[in-house]
Motif scaffolding. Structure first.
Motif, PDB file in Angstrom:
ATOM      1  N   GLU A 158      45.826  11.727 -65.176  1.00 15.19           N
ATOM      2  CA  GLU A 158      47.257  11.930 -64.433  1.00 15.19           C
ATOM      3  C   GLU A 158      46.974  12.696 -63.333  1.00 15.19           C
ATOM      4  O   GLU A 158      46.150  13.203 -63.157  1.00 15.19           O
ATOM      5  CB  GLU A 158      48.060  12.529 -65.628  1.00 15.19           C
ATOM      6  CG  GLU A 158      48.287  11.698 -66.664  1.00 15.19           C
ATOM      7  CD  GLU A 158      49.339  10.741 -66.507  1.00 15.19           C
ATOM      8  OE1 GLU A 158      50.182  10.540 -65.415  1.00 15.19           O
ATOM      9  OE2 GLU A 158      49.309   9.791 -67.220  1.00 15.19           O
TER      10      GLU A 158
ATOM     11  N   VAL B 108      55.113  23.118 -60.347  1.00 16.10           N
ATOM     12  CA  VAL B 108      55.045  24.116 -61.145  1.00 16.10           C
ATOM     13  C   VAL B 108      55.483  23.413 -62.469  1.00 16.10           C
ATOM     14  O   VAL B 108      55.449  24.036 -63.634  1.00 16.10           O
ATOM     15  CB  VAL B 108      56.090  25.296 -61.166  1.00 16.10           C
ATOM     16  CG1 VAL B 108      55.557  26.311 -60.011  1.00 16.10           C
ATOM     17  CG2 VAL B 108      57.511  24.823 -60.077  1.00 16.10           C
ATOM     18  N   ASP B 109      56.138  22.161 -62.587  1.00 10.83           N
ATOM     19  CA  ASP B 109      56.531  21.633 -63.664  1.00 10.83           C
ATOM     20  C   ASP B 109      55.687  20.524 -64.253  1.00 10.83           C
ATOM     21  O   ASP B 109      55.416  19.329 -63.168  1.00 10.83           O
ATOM     22  CB  ASP B 109      58.097  21.333 -63.514  1.00 10.83           C
ATOM     23  CG  ASP B 109      58.705  20.703 -64.680  1.00 10.83           C
ATOM     24  OD1 ASP B 109      57.911  19.991 -65.579  1.00 10.83           O
ATOM     25  OD2 ASP B 109      59.790  21.232 -65.181  1.00 10.83           O
TER      26      ASP B 109
ATOM     27  N   THR C 205      55.721  19.087 -67.213  1.00 11.76           N
ATOM     28  CA  THR C 205      56.042  18.644 -68.521  1.00 11.76           C
ATOM     29  C   THR C 205      56.057  17.101 -68.599  1.00 11.76           C
ATOM     30  O   THR C 205      55.491  16.489 -69.652  1.00 11.76           O
ATOM     31  CB  THR C 205      57.475  19.005 -69.008  1.00 11.76           C
ATOM     32  OG1 THR C 205      58.260  18.818 -67.736  1.00 11.76           O
ATOM     33  CG2 THR C 205      57.569  20.645 -69.322  1.00 11.76           C
ATOM     34  N   ALA C 206      56.217  16.224 -67.745  1.00  6.98           N
ATOM     35  CA  ALA C 206      56.262  14.827 -67.630  1.00  6.98           C
ATOM     36  C   ALA C 206      54.857  14.402 -67.971  1.00  6.98           C
ATOM     37  O   ALA C 206      54.978  13.627 -68.821  1.00  6.98           O
ATOM     38  CB  ALA C 206      56.756  14.219 -66.314  1.00  6.98           C
ATOM     39  N   VAL C 207      53.782  14.851 -67.196  1.00  2.00           N
ATOM     40  CA  VAL C 207      52.472  14.472 -67.110  1.00  2.00           C
ATOM     41  C   VAL C 207      51.942  14.663 -68.804  1.00  2.00           C
ATOM     42  O   VAL C 207      51.215  13.909 -69.292  1.00  2.00           O
ATOM     43  CB  VAL C 207      51.500  14.663 -66.126  1.00  2.00           C
ATOM     44  CG1 VAL C 207      51.843  13.728 -65.104  1.00  2.00           C
ATOM     45  CG2 VAL C 207      51.570  16.106 -65.889  1.00  2.00           C
TER      46      VAL C 207
ATOM     47  N   THR D 126      53.703  15.227 -71.389  1.00  5.92           N
ATOM     48  CA  THR D 126      54.174  14.687 -72.394  1.00  5.92           C
ATOM     49  C   THR D 126      53.507  13.201 -72.628  1.00  5.92           C
ATOM     50  O   THR D 126      53.179  12.759 -73.580  1.00  5.92           O
ATOM     51  CB  THR D 126      55.683  14.318 -72.096  1.00  5.92           C
ATOM     52  OG1 THR D 126      56.568  15.710 -72.018  1.00  5.92           O
ATOM     53  CG2 THR D 126      56.274  13.446 -73.416  1.00  5.92           C
ATOM     54  N   SER D 127      53.299  12.656 -71.478  1.00  8.11           N
ATOM     55  CA  SER D 127      52.693  11.420 -71.724  1.00  8.11           C
ATOM     56  C   SER D 127      51.041  11.597 -72.015  1.00  8.11           C
ATOM     57  O   SER D 127      50.692  10.697 -72.605  1.00  8.11           O
ATOM     58  CB  SER D 127      52.667  10.475 -70.332  1.00  8.11           C
ATOM     59  OG  SER D 127      51.930  10.845 -69.187  1.00  8.11           O
TER      60      SER D 127
ATOM     61  N   LYS E  12      50.417  13.626 -74.099  1.00  3.84           N
ATOM     62  CA  LYS E  12      50.416  13.942 -75.595  1.00  3.84           C
ATOM     63  C   LYS E  12      50.257  12.631 -76.394  1.00  3.84           C
ATOM     64  O   LYS E  12      49.786  12.643 -77.495  1.00  3.84           O
ATOM     65  CB  LYS E  12      51.604  14.552 -75.782  1.00  3.84           C
ATOM     66  CG  LYS E  12      51.841  15.294 -77.398  1.00  3.84           C
ATOM     67  CD  LYS E  12      53.135  16.141 -77.286  1.00  3.84           C
ATOM     68  CE  LYS E  12      53.422  16.536 -78.896  1.00  3.84           C
ATOM     69  NZ  LYS E  12      54.609  17.193 -78.998  1.00  3.84           N
TER      70      LYS E  12
ATOM     71  N   PRO F 109      51.069  27.586 -65.234  1.00  4.93           N
ATOM     72  CA  PRO F 109      52.201  26.978 -65.842  1.00  4.93           C
ATOM     73  C   PRO F 109      51.679  25.981 -66.766  1.00  4.93           C
ATOM     74  O   PRO F 109      52.455  25.445 -67.680  1.00  4.93           O
ATOM     75  CB  PRO F 109      53.283  26.552 -64.704  1.00  4.93           C
ATOM     76  CG  PRO F 109      52.649  26.745 -63.384  1.00  4.93           C
ATOM     77  CD  PRO F 109      51.254  27.723 -63.829  1.00  4.93           C
TER      78      PRO F 109
ATOM     79  N   LYS G 100      50.896  27.197 -70.119  1.00  5.27           N
ATOM     80  CA  LYS G 100      51.923  27.473 -70.922  1.00  5.27           C
ATOM     81  C   LYS G 100      52.948  26.271 -71.261  1.00  5.27           C
ATOM     82  O   LYS G 100      53.206  26.237 -72.426  1.00  5.27           O
ATOM     83  CB  LYS G 100      52.974  28.166 -69.924  1.00  5.27           C
ATOM     84  CG  LYS G 100      52.614  29.916 -69.720  1.00  5.27           C
ATOM     85  CD  LYS G 100      53.593  30.526 -68.892  1.00  5.27           C
ATOM     86  CE  LYS G 100      53.262  31.941 -68.668  1.00  5.27           C
ATOM     87  NZ  LYS G 100      53.973  32.670 -67.737  1.00  5.27           N
TER      88      LYS G 100
ATOM     89  N   ALA H 178      54.174  25.137 -75.037  1.00  5.03           N
ATOM     90  CA  ALA H 178      55.470  24.862 -75.331  1.00  5.03           C
ATOM     91  C   ALA H 178      55.540  23.468 -75.975  1.00  5.03           C
ATOM     92  O   ALA H 178      56.651  23.050 -76.533  1.00  5.03           O
ATOM     93  CB  ALA H 178      56.287  25.128 -74.055  1.00  5.03           C
ATOM     94  N   LEU H 179      54.847  22.570 -75.431  1.00  2.00           N
ATOM     95  CA  LEU H 179      54.741  21.282 -75.632  1.00  2.00           C
ATOM     96  C   LEU H 179      54.270  21.002 -77.099  1.00  2.00           C
ATOM     97  O   LEU H 179      54.216  19.814 -77.855  1.00  2.00           O
ATOM     98  CB  LEU H 179      54.601  20.126 -74.653  1.00  2.00           C
ATOM     99  CG  LEU H 179      55.348  19.815 -73.524  1.00  2.00           C
ATOM    100  CD1 LEU H 179      54.755  19.164 -72.577  1.00  2.00           C
ATOM    101  CD2 LEU H 179      56.824  19.155 -73.925  1.00  2.00           C
ATOM    102  N   GLY H 180      53.726  22.070 -77.682  1.00  2.00           N
ATOM    103  CA  GLY H 180      53.022  21.876 -78.952  1.00  2.00           C
ATOM    104  C   GLY H 180      51.799  20.960 -78.884  1.00  2.00           C
ATOM    105  O   GLY H 180      51.318  20.288 -79.669  1.00  2.00           O
TER     106      GLY H 180
END
Lengths: 307, 393, 365
Positions: B209, B216-217, B219-221, B223-224, B226, B244, B247, B251-253
């Motif tokens: 990815e 700074v974000d 989460t999208a990559v 999540t995929s 994960k 970040p 972190k 946060a996404l476990g």
């Protein structure tokens, strides 16, 4: 399925961040027809001021929420003063100037603010202390943290508050009058300079709140953080129809969703040829397609062109 | 014509300003003294300014040390002068800065910080025969251009990526690896080499990815990622993104091993990421400072002098200057034409490693040490490659 | 420049020729003077200033003449530069001569200009700005990522070892002895860039006074009225994008040959904004103004870099603020003050100046 839901949650949170900043752009644009390119830097100043206040008070023994509240108030006040100053110095003298002149002063203001912040707060990244409780929650398979939930609600609250202000108060009516026809507004006894100054101060106050929320979420602040955030938020505002409050919200959320779904699925969709590095291409592509069919954004009412 | 007047006025003020810049160079010095000018180039403004300043600090310290110690070159007492320039991490500005350093008749250059600036600048140094030692440019192509003047004291992406890949696959026993890079020359180069090495050592790359060096974000990559169930995540990038990312992983476990290159090995990562930093792995070329003679002393003096911990490459800058000075002493001349041939042959005990260059100008051996954050501190785990294999455990 | 050309056709020919000759001598001798007075680094700065002037003149056609706000202009510069880099470097193993590659780059940029222009014809003002911005970013992102699955652009690593501009055995990358004078590489590039800059100026001047130029300005002032007057606004707007892009592509090719290295980071949004600042600061739609803006914005930051440290020494006896931090700060302040002082730019076009006077009567925000 969980992945999809998680991506939607991610996009919603990211989109709310954009929306918060986009509201500031759109508000100024709605009244003045001017892109306040320095808005992103005001967000940065808001975050930095809050950081300084928190660092000052963190060992004072006050409850964390009170510290956060104090820092919020101080940073709002500083940003309002800053917003007023920017308008007074860089924009007001240019109200009758060619359309691009304030654009250049706005770029100038951004450079100045960035470099002042660099001198004042240093070149390095700072940790933004986590004062808010930040537990994770499961939302039918997707994980969301408390700060993220707060961000979504703050963004919605901001938009609701602004809509109420614009449509239910005397000040809001004056603002709309100035937006509609400034010379007629003057004849009706509206103090144009006052209204515009208040618009800027309100926009900057929103920027301060946005700055703090963004920093609380990512836990990191830097004097350069405003420019990229400002750019994304500006894109969001245009996508929704710049000048329209609901449009900023819709545009922000949509941009957030496009980015997160784009990053998540673009690879599978293109059979592995494109990947998450084309996330921004994807976002701009959607923006361009929307604008081809709706040249003034999703919810924009009028063609925004200042003569 | 008022326009012409205003133009004249501006032109005049520009001329005066630039003339000011020139006037100070005519300070005359002691005749017996040999003035040696060391050029330094790094971004001192913009998003990488903190790392650039760190480089400048390291270089400055080496020069001040040499001046207090007193260095004799060819029988004359040498006084070293630092000429530091801001290349803004911009390739175009880098060539201007390079030309200015050449104009100022520097005897050698420590820089630049980035590969993207070191490469275009190297052509100018080469044309003028001025030795350039980059403390931190890692792109393989920097020394692959065939220039005689380009050196570096930092392992290149190939050397470091190879060590990291081995480490991930062999020592951390990762079977399924996810990779993210920040699409910068550094991040992409390192990630590519990491992937090659990890695959060669039997690991499988489940997904690759991308992000940017301003994001700074993640989460999208994440999540995929994960969804692909890897047991290790490698990130080719710098600490502002690494923090970040660490972190958001938590946060996404997503409790998997998180590995970075030298861009992650910073005190800032500890300070910024707090609890999330624990368990993060990162590599740094060279041998741990504490294990090198003079290394610990260097870091203590740096902190005392600049009131902040070493950010990243200051020790490499320090070494680069000292290698240059040592070569000048050996060649008994600070003339680039005279000491350049010696530079290719020198061996020097620096604070990061024992420095010697191979035929391309890369550091020989290129030891890489791997670290992990344990209880809020970077702990060396293992040193790989290089001539001396030192294991901390 | 314009004055010189106009003078040439006027009655007072002798003094006009004299001005022209003096002007020519100054331009020809400039690199030698600069080298002797300030050092060779400044010749390089002058070279970059010429490249930026070409870019600013190209953007001036789009923004200044046709009134289309373009925030992604640097993409065309990138297209030209990468075209040169790909066809004249070991990257693809092609080493085509520059007189093929350079026009090809300009042509390719021109095609991209039309490609960008076509979908944006209906958009106005700030909407156009964001779409062009997006377009610029898209080009940069593709250049940055097209190293996999097939390595075309070499991705973020950029392309190095690009061939210098060369005619036969005469390479601009080397120092040459001609007529008893030493011409280093930067001087030779200066003359080449000067030639192309003059060419771009000449074309711009001719366009400005042509039917097409008048059509652009009509669109800038009032698109609906222009259409009513029988101007084919679609084609004329596309032509503006195409012309502007061509100049950008040309400058890009020259940049690649000069620099010997291109990487995507040279083509960021900041660069687009810098070029736009040159156009607006100098005076949109006026070639003299754009020239002035280009020179100022390249020279000013460099002068500040060198002047702010010693100036502090001179005034206060020591350096208070890091000159590097001060440099960008002063640059930002300069942008603001110049715009406040001269909202239409330092050297506005006559037409703009007239508009400003009449517009002040009707209060508009």
């Amino acid at each position: 399925m969980d992945t999809l839901l998680q991506q939607i949650v991610n996009g919603f949170v990211q989109g709310s961040v954009y929306a918060m900043v986009a509201l500031g752009y759109t508000m100024v644009y709605g009244i003045l027809g001017l892109i306040n390119f320095a808005h992103g830097e005001v967000v940065m100043v808001g975050a930095m001021v809050a950081l300084s206040v928190i660092q000052l008070l963190i060992d004072s023994g006050l409850p964390p929420l009170l510290i956060l509240l104090i820092s919020l108030i101080i940073s709002i006040v500083v940003c309002m003063a800053l917003g007023y100053g920017i308008e007074r110095i860089a924009y007001r003298p240019l109200r009758n100037a060619p359309r691009l002149a304030p654009l250049i002063t706005a770029i100038g203001v951004s450079i100045v603010l960035q470099n002042l912040a660099m001198m004042f707060w240093g070149r390095e990244y700072h940790a933004f202390p986590s004062l808010l409780p930040n537990n994770s929650h499961m939302l039918s398979g997707a994980i969301i943290t408390e700060v993220q939930i707060l961000i979504v609600f703050v963004a919605l609250g901001m938009m609701g508050g602004l809509l109420l202000l614009m449509h239910r108060t005397r000040l809001g009516r004056a603002m709309r009058a100035v937006a509609e026809n400034p010379s007629a507004a003057v004849l009706m006894g509206v103090n144009i300079n006052g209204v515009i100054a208040i618009t800027f101060m309100l926009g900057s106050a929103l920027a301060a709140v946005a700055g703090i929320m963004v920093s609380a979420n990512y836990g990191i602040v830097h004097y350069y953080m405003g420019s990229i955030l400002g750019l994304k938020a500006f894109t969001a505002a245009v996508l929704g129809g710049i000048g329209n409050m609901r449009g900023a919200m819709v545009g922000g959320l949509l941009l957030g969703l496009i980015e997160s779904l784009g990053a998540g699925y673009i690879g599978d969709l293109s059979g592995g040829f494109l990947g998450s590095h084309y996330q921004d291409v994807f976002a701009f592509f959607v923006l361009i397609s929307v604008l081809i069919f709706r040249p003034s954004g999703l919810l924009g009412e009028r063609v925004a062109e200042r003569a | 014509m008022p326009y012409n007047q205003s133009f004249l006025l501006l032109a005049l003020s520009v001329a005066i300003l630039s003339a000011c810049g020139e006037s100070k160079k005519s300070v005359n010095s002691n005749i017996d003294e040999l003035v040696v000018k060391i050029g330094a180039a790094a971004p001192l403004t913009g998003p990488q300014a903190h790392i650039g300043k760190d480089n400048e600090n390291g270089t400055r310290m080496a020069i001040e040390d040499a001046n207090t110690k007193g260095v004799i070159i060819g029988g004359r007492k040498a006084r070293f002068e630092l000429i530091s320039e801001d290349d803004q991490a911009d390739p175009k500005t880098a060539t201007i800065v390079a030309q200015k350093l050449v104009d100022a008749k520097v005897n050698g250059v420590i820089g630049h910080l980035n590969s993207g600036t070191s490469i275009p600048a190297s052509r100018i140094y080469s044309d003028n025969g001025i030795p350039q030692i980059s403390p931190s440019a890692t792109a393989v192509s920097y020394t692959a251009q065939g220039l005689k003047t380009a050196f570096r004291v930092m392992s290149n992406d190939g050397q470091q990526g190879k060590a990291l890949g081995e480490f991930a696959a062999k020592i951390l026993n990762a079977k399924k690896i996810a990779v993210i890079d920040d699409r910068s020359a550094y991040g992409q180069g390192l990630a590519d080499e990491f992937i090659k090495s990890a695959q060669a050592n039997g690991a499988q790359i489940v997904t690759r990815e991308y992000t940017t060096d301003k994001a700074v974000d993640f989460t999208a990559v994440l999540t995929s990622i994960k969804g692909k169930h890897p047991d290790l995540l490698f990130f080719g990038g710098m600490d502002p993104q690494g923090v970040p990312m660490a972190k958001q992983l938590k946060a996404l476990g997503l409790n998997i091993k998180f590995v970075m290159g030298d861009g992650g090995y910073t005190p800032k990562l500890l300070n910024l990421a707090g609890d999330a930093a624990n368990g993060v792995y990162a590599s740094l070329p060279g041998v741990p400072l504490e294990q090198m003679p003079g290394g610990k002393d260097f870091s203590q003096r740096y902190e005392a002098k600049y009131k902040q911990p070493i950010q990243l490459y200051a020790p490499y800058c320090y070494d680069a200057v000292n290698v240059m000075i040592a070569t000048m002493q050996k060649a008994a001349s600070a003339d680039p034409a005279k000491y350049l041939p010696e530079l290719a042959k020198i061996t020097h005990g620096g604070v990061t490693a024992n420095i010697a260059f191979d035929e391309k100008g890369d550091i020989k051996g290129g030891a890489v040490t791997l670290y992990q954050v344990q209880q809020g501190k970077w702990q060396p785990l293992q040193t790989m490659g290089g001539n001396t294999v030192i294991s901390a455990h | 420049m314009r004055n010189v050309l106009k003078h040439l056709s006027s009655k007072n020919r002798r003094s006009a020729w004299l001005t022209f000759v003096v002007f020519a001598i100054v331009l020809l001798a400039l690199p030698f003077f600069t080298d002797a007075l300030f050092g060779r680094g400044w010749v390089r700065i002058v070279d970059f200033a010429l490249l930026y002037i070409m870019l600013a003149l190209g953007l001036n056609i789009v923004v200044g003449y046709a009134g289309l706000l373009d925030l992604g202009y640097i993409a065309f510069f990138a297209v030209g530069a990468y075209c040169y880099a790909l066809l004249g470097s070991p990257q693809l193993g092609l080493h085509l001569p520059f007189w093929i590659v350079l026009p090809l780059g300009a042509l390719l940029a021109c095609i991209f200009g039309v490609l960008l222009g076509a979908p944006t014809l209906r958009l106005r003002g700030d909407y156009l700005a964001i779409v062009t911005l997006g377009f610029g970013e898209i080009i940069r992102i593709f250049l940055n990522n097209l190293n996999a699955p097939i390595n075309i652009t070499n991705g973020p690593q950029g392309i190095s070892m690009i061939d210098p501009i060369r005619v036969g055995e005469f390479s601009l990358g080397n120092t040459h002895e001609l007529f008893g004078l030493t011409f280093p590489s930067v001087h030779l590039h200066y003359y080449l860039f000067l030639f192309f800059t003059l060419l771009v100026i000449f074309i711009s001047l001719r366009l400005e006074d042509s039917r097409i130029g008048r059509a652009w300005m009509a669109i800038r002032e009032d698109e609906v009225a222009a259409k009513a007057m029988g101007i084919n606004t679609r084609n004329i707007k596309l032509l503006a994008f195409a012309m502007g892009a061509t100049f950008g592509g040309l400058a890009g090719g020259l940049f690649a040959g000069f620099q010997g290295f291109v990487s995507p980071e040279s083509f960021s949004l900041t660069e687009s904004i810098t070029v736009l600042c040159m156009v607006v600061l100098g005076g949109m739609g006026n070639i003299n103004g754009v020239l002035l803006g280009g020179i100022l914005l390249v020279v000013l930051p460099e002068a500040l870099r060198h002047g702010s440290g010693p100036a502090q020494q001179l005034l206060f006896g020591k350096t208070f603020i890091d000159p590097e931090s001060l440099r960008m700060l002063l640059f930002g302040l300069a942008l603001i003050t110049v715009m406040l002082w001269r909202p239409a730019g330092l050297w506005p076009s006559n037409q703009r100046r007239r508009e400003l006077v009449t517009k002040n009567d009707s209060a508009h925000l």
